[in-house]
Design an enzyme around this catalytic site. Sequence first.
Site, PDB file in Angstrom:
ATOM      1  N   ARG A 151      36.961 107.763  16.644  1.00  0.00           N
ATOM      2  CA  ARG A 151      35.515 108.003  16.491  1.00  0.00           C
ATOM      3  C   ARG A 151      34.884 108.451  17.798  1.00  0.00           C
ATOM      4  NH1 ARG A 151      35.898 103.136  12.741  1.00  0.00           N
ATOM      5  NH2 ARG A 151      36.687 102.195  14.637  1.00  0.00           N
ATOM      6  N   THR A 204      41.422 104.529  23.191  1.00  0.00           N
ATOM      7  CA  THR A 204      42.267 103.832  22.214  1.00  0.00           C
ATOM      8  C   THR A 204      41.772 102.399  22.060  1.00  0.00           C
ATOM      9  OG1 THR A 204      43.748 102.936  23.876  1.00  0.00           O
ATOM     10  CG2 THR A 204      44.295 105.118  23.021  1.00  0.00           C
ATOM     11  N   CYS A 231      36.062 103.812  29.207  1.00  0.00           N
ATOM     12  CA  CYS A 231      34.916 103.151  28.583  1.00  0.00           C
ATOM     13  C   CYS A 231      35.400 102.512  27.278  1.00  0.00           C
ATOM     14  CB  CYS A 231      33.825 104.187  28.323  1.00  0.00           C
ATOM     15  SG  CYS A 231      32.250 103.466  27.864  1.00  0.00           S
ATOM     16  N   ARG A 233      38.651  99.764  26.876  1.00  0.00           N
ATOM     17  CA  ARG A 233      39.012  98.370  27.105  1.00  0.00           C
ATOM     18  C   ARG A 233      39.689  98.211  28.465  1.00  0.00           C
ATOM     19  NH1 ARG A 233      35.726  97.160  24.219  1.00  0.00           N
ATOM     20  NH2 ARG A 233      35.729  95.830  22.403  1.00  0.00           N
ATOM     21  N   ASP A 257      33.978 101.203  32.770  1.00  0.00           N
ATOM     22  CA  ASP A 257      32.996 100.316  32.135  1.00  0.00           C
ATOM     23  C   ASP A 257      33.594  98.966  31.771  1.00  0.00           C
ATOM     24  OD1 ASP A 257      30.447  99.726  30.953  1.00  0.00           O
ATOM     25  OD2 ASP A 257      31.327 100.044  28.967  1.00  0.00           O
ATOM     26  N   GLU A 262      37.263  90.852  32.603  1.00  0.00           N
ATOM     27  CA  GLU A 262      35.842  90.640  32.337  1.00  0.00           C
ATOM     28  C   GLU A 262      35.657  89.431  31.410  1.00  0.00           C
ATOM     29  OE1 GLU A 262      35.245  94.572  30.412  1.00  0.00           O
ATOM     30  OE2 GLU A 262      34.485  93.421  28.716  1.00  0.00           O
ATOM     31  N   HIS A 280      30.556  96.643  31.247  1.00  0.00           N
ATOM     32  CA  HIS A 280      30.715  96.796  29.792  1.00  0.00           C
ATOM     33  C   HIS A 280      29.368  97.155  29.135  1.00  0.00           C
ATOM     34  CE1 HIS A 280      33.637  95.517  26.400  1.00  0.00           C
ATOM     35  NE2 HIS A 280      32.791  96.416  25.927  1.00  0.00           N
ATOM     36  N   LEU A 281      28.827  98.260  29.628  1.00  0.00           N
ATOM     37  CA  LEU A 281      27.497  98.678  29.156  1.00  0.00           C
ATOM     38  C   LEU A 281      27.554  99.743  28.059  1.00  0.00           C
ATOM     39  CD1 LEU A 281      25.310  99.048  32.395  1.00  0.00           C
ATOM     40  CD2 LEU A 281      25.394  97.169  30.758  1.00  0.00           C
ATOM     41  N   ALA A 283      27.879  99.938  24.982  1.00  0.00           N
ATOM     42  CA  ALA A 283      27.079  99.783  23.754  1.00  0.00           C
ATOM     43  C   ALA A 283      25.696  99.233  24.048  1.00  0.00           C
ATOM     44  CB  ALA A 283      27.812  98.852  22.800  1.00  0.00           C
TER      45      ALA A 283
HETATM   46  P1  NAD Z   1      38.937 104.339  16.765  1.00  0.00           P
HETATM   47  O1  NAD Z   1      39.763 103.311  16.100  1.00  0.00           O
HETATM   48  O2  NAD Z   1      38.019 105.181  15.946  1.00  0.00           O
HETATM   49  O3  NAD Z   1      39.895 105.335  17.565  1.00  0.00           O
HETATM   50  C1  NAD Z   1      40.974 104.913  18.321  1.00  0.00           C
HETATM   51  C2  NAD Z   1      42.008 106.021  18.324  1.00  0.00           C
HETATM   52  O4  NAD Z   1      43.048 105.649  19.228  1.00  0.00           O
HETATM   53  C3  NAD Z   1      42.634 106.248  16.959  1.00  0.00           C
HETATM   54  O5  NAD Z   1      42.521 107.600  16.570  1.00  0.00           O
HETATM   55  C4  NAD Z   1      44.088 105.873  17.176  1.00  0.00           C
HETATM   56  O6  NAD Z   1      44.984 106.665  16.425  1.00  0.00           O
HETATM   57  C5  NAD Z   1      44.258 106.111  18.665  1.00  0.00           C
HETATM   58  N1  NAD Z   1      45.387 105.402  19.237  1.00  0.00           N
HETATM   59  C6  NAD Z   1      45.822 104.151  18.936  1.00  0.00           C
HETATM   60  N2  NAD Z   1      46.917 103.872  19.677  1.00  0.00           N
HETATM   61  C7  NAD Z   1      47.165 104.968  20.448  1.00  0.00           C
HETATM   62  C8  NAD Z   1      48.161 105.282  21.389  1.00  0.00           C
HETATM   63  N3  NAD Z   1      49.128 104.415  21.718  1.00  0.00           N
HETATM   64  N4  NAD Z   1      48.108 106.486  21.982  1.00  0.00           N
HETATM   65  C9  NAD Z   1      47.138 107.384  21.675  1.00  0.00           C
HETATM   66  N5  NAD Z   1      46.178 107.141  20.762  1.00  0.00           N
HETATM   67  C10 NAD Z   1      46.200 105.947  20.159  1.00  0.00           C
HETATM   68  O7  NAD Z   1      38.141 103.590  17.915  1.00  0.00           O
HETATM   69  P2  NAD Z   1      36.735 103.999  18.535  1.00  0.00           P
HETATM   70  O8  NAD Z   1      35.643 103.487  17.682  1.00  0.00           O
HETATM   71  O9  NAD Z   1      36.752 105.423  18.897  1.00  0.00           O
HETATM   72  O10 NAD Z   1      36.749 103.090  19.864  1.00  0.00           O
HETATM   73  C11 NAD Z   1      37.608 103.435  20.933  1.00  0.00           C
HETATM   74  C12 NAD Z   1      37.628 102.326  21.972  1.00  0.00           C
HETATM   75  O11 NAD Z   1      36.334 102.155  22.524  1.00  0.00           O
HETATM   76  C13 NAD Z   1      38.036 100.965  21.444  1.00  0.00           C
HETATM   77  O12 NAD Z   1      38.859 100.339  22.399  1.00  0.00           O
HETATM   78  C14 NAD Z   1      36.722 100.212  21.345  1.00  0.00           C
HETATM   79  O13 NAD Z   1      36.882  98.831  21.417  1.00  0.00           O
HETATM   80  C15 NAD Z   1      36.019 100.766  22.564  1.00  0.00           C
HETATM   81  N6  NAD Z   1      34.564 100.625  22.595  1.00  0.00           N
HETATM   82  C16 NAD Z   1      34.002 100.308  23.783  1.00  0.00           C
HETATM   83  C17 NAD Z   1      32.649 100.223  23.888  1.00  0.00           C
HETATM   84  C18 NAD Z   1      32.026  99.839  25.187  1.00  0.00           C
HETATM   85  O14 NAD Z   1      30.987  99.204  25.181  1.00  0.00           O
HETATM   86  N7  NAD Z   1      32.595 100.191  26.306  1.00  0.00           N
HETATM   87  C19 NAD Z   1      31.838 100.459  22.778  1.00  0.00           C
HETATM   88  C20 NAD Z   1      32.447 100.814  21.576  1.00  0.00           C
HETATM   89  C21 NAD Z   1      33.821 100.903  21.504  1.00  0.00           C
HETATM   90  C1  MLT Z   2      32.588  97.262  21.219  1.00  0.00           C
HETATM   91  O1  MLT Z   2      33.800  97.131  21.069  1.00  0.00           O
HETATM   92  O2  MLT Z   2      31.808  97.418  20.279  1.00  0.00           O
HETATM   93  C2  MLT Z   2      32.067  97.328  22.594  1.00  0.00           C
HETATM   94  O3  MLT Z   2      32.990  96.946  23.500  1.00  0.00           O
HETATM   95  C3  MLT Z   2      30.704  96.755  22.785  1.00  0.00           C
HETATM   96  C4  MLT Z   2      30.599  95.252  22.734  1.00  0.00           C
HETATM   97  O4  MLT Z   2      31.545  94.546  22.967  1.00  0.00           O
HETATM   98  O5  MLT Z   2      29.551  94.771  22.406  1.00  0.00           O
END
Ligand code: NAD
Ligand code: MLT
Length: 525
Positions: A151, A204, A231, A233, A257, A262, A280-281, A283
């Site tokens: 996504r 990922t 941004c 994990r 991030d 953390e 971890h900002l 979101a």
């Molecule tokens: P998602 O599940 O939509 O996409 C993850 C993608 O990673 C998938 O297409 C999957 O096929 C791919 N993937 C899995 N293992 C893999 C590997 N070994 N090599 C290559 N690709 C691989 O997830 P998303 O919603 O796009 O979120 C992505 C990341 O962002 C997650 O770790 C989520 O927790 C994190 N996130 C962080 C924040 C934040 O505040 N920093 C906010 C939202 C999400």
């Molecule tokens: C998430 O995975 O949605 C983000 O890391 C944001 C959060 O933890 O609130």
Amino acid sequence: MKKVLVTEKISDKGVALLKAQKDLQVDVEMDLTREELLKKIPAYECIVVRSVTKINEEFYKHATNLKVVGRAGNGVDNIEMEGATKRGVIVVNTPESNIISACEHTIGLMLSSCRNTVRAHKMIESRVWDRNGLKGTELYGKTLGIIGLGRIGGLLAIRMHAFGMKIIAFDPYIADARFKKYNVEKCETLDDLLKAADVISIHTPKTAETMNMITYKEWKKCKKGVRVVNCARGGLYNEQDLAKAIKEGIVASAGIDVLVDEPKPISPLIDLPQCVLTPHLGADTTEAQDNVGIAIAEEVIAALRGEMVPNAVNLPALGADELAAVQDYLTLAEDLGKLYYQLHREAVEKVEVIYSGKLAEMETDMITRAAMKGVLEPVLMEHVNYVNALIAADHRGIAITESKENGDQDLLTVKVITKKGEFVASGRVLGRGQVRIAEIDGYQFDVEPTPYMLVANNEDKPGMIGQIGTLLGASKVNIATMQVSRNQKNGIAMMFLTVDSDVPADVLKLLKNVGGITKVNMVKI
Ligand code: NAD
Ligand code: MLT
């Protein structure tokens, strides 16, 4: 009254929505120590968390009343899924609600780390106006390597095209069509991406495979001066190795991030001027937090009321439309399953769920779970739901199979196989909310299931219906509908009655004693 504990910050709108529910008592306690949390949790049916509260085996052992874990956000790496699933605890999250914010923050980190904005700001804060040592790099014309084209990775690709970047991605788990959709060049291996990218951004989830996915060995394969962002994990890029690669000039800058330890701010990256770090900002925007807060409130409310929720993490992934399409089949499958132990006693060896007609093309995993839930529910003390129905069956040595058949009509069949034989019940969905039982053990019906039903076998001879009607009438049990089905004249017929109230045991005994009645069972749905 069900109790919900919120242990991390969710938006006021989300809390208000939870508190507006008359059947919920909501406590927001954000400063609990682990000991306090474990002491309190037995009183709660639901906990709402973000990424800090660890929902692990230790937690589940204390959370004896837990039914729902609401993860306000996306990543569920702080939640041990197996423990939840085996206990029938539904885990829901809000995967779509903060992705725009996370993507925009990724771009912010990319730009600020490529342009030294934080260092520059600190200098101005110290009243020094000096551009020396702050020269950055343009993104235009560079190659962006996205690891994980899900996504957020997808949103990033769309936006970075507008910067004039060439986009390549490595994601072995998605179809080629997704690379085409985002106009992204597919890298067959991680090494292909590492070698070609000027900027790398990882998106990922945190899994055993992705933790420490990029170590010093991988950085050595990159172009000298590569720029990187995380941004997603903490720990996907090994922090010690990234620090080493930065110090050696292999990596020119990093926008980070998320940290592996953390919320403790411990990392060798913190002291490096080439790094821009945020706590971890990703979101943390008003929009994302409102979206997440409202979405998680709606989901836990639905889950606590036993309704199906689209974002249940430990259930098959169904979108809202798919869920609406299967909803009536879930009811039907459960009803058909519930017939078995109320009509028969032999231990179940195997359950086969057969999908015919267009139904065979639908997403059937949930329907199979519903059938299994129906079979087990009448005889199990423990709570069986869609989440743990398959595990509960497995623990009892019951095999489950799904088969799909062509056919002119959509028909759902639940076949229960025992050592002594088979029980077969089929049904149809005629339209929204119109569920019908179509067959039981070879007898044809068209019965709309109701909470109280009577199923009887009788000799096919005159006077049987009258006697049953008279006895029930004398016992003040009102018959709503009655259908009689026979396979051959003068053989054994089956009567299917829907009644308006429970039939007391003494009345059932009287019915069983009627001459010509071979079997009578009350069935409750
Ligand atoms: P998602 O599940 O939509 O996409 C993850 C993608 O990673 C998938 O297409 C999957 O096929 C791919 N993937 C899995 N293992 C893999 C590997 N070994 N090599 C290559 N690709 C691989 O997830 P998303 O919603 O796009 O979120 C992505 C990341 O962002 C997650 O770790 C989520 O927790 C994190 N996130 C962080 C924040 C934040 O505040 N920093 C906010 C939202 C999400
Ligand atoms: C998430 O995975 O949605 C983000 O890391 C944001 C959060 O933890 O609130």
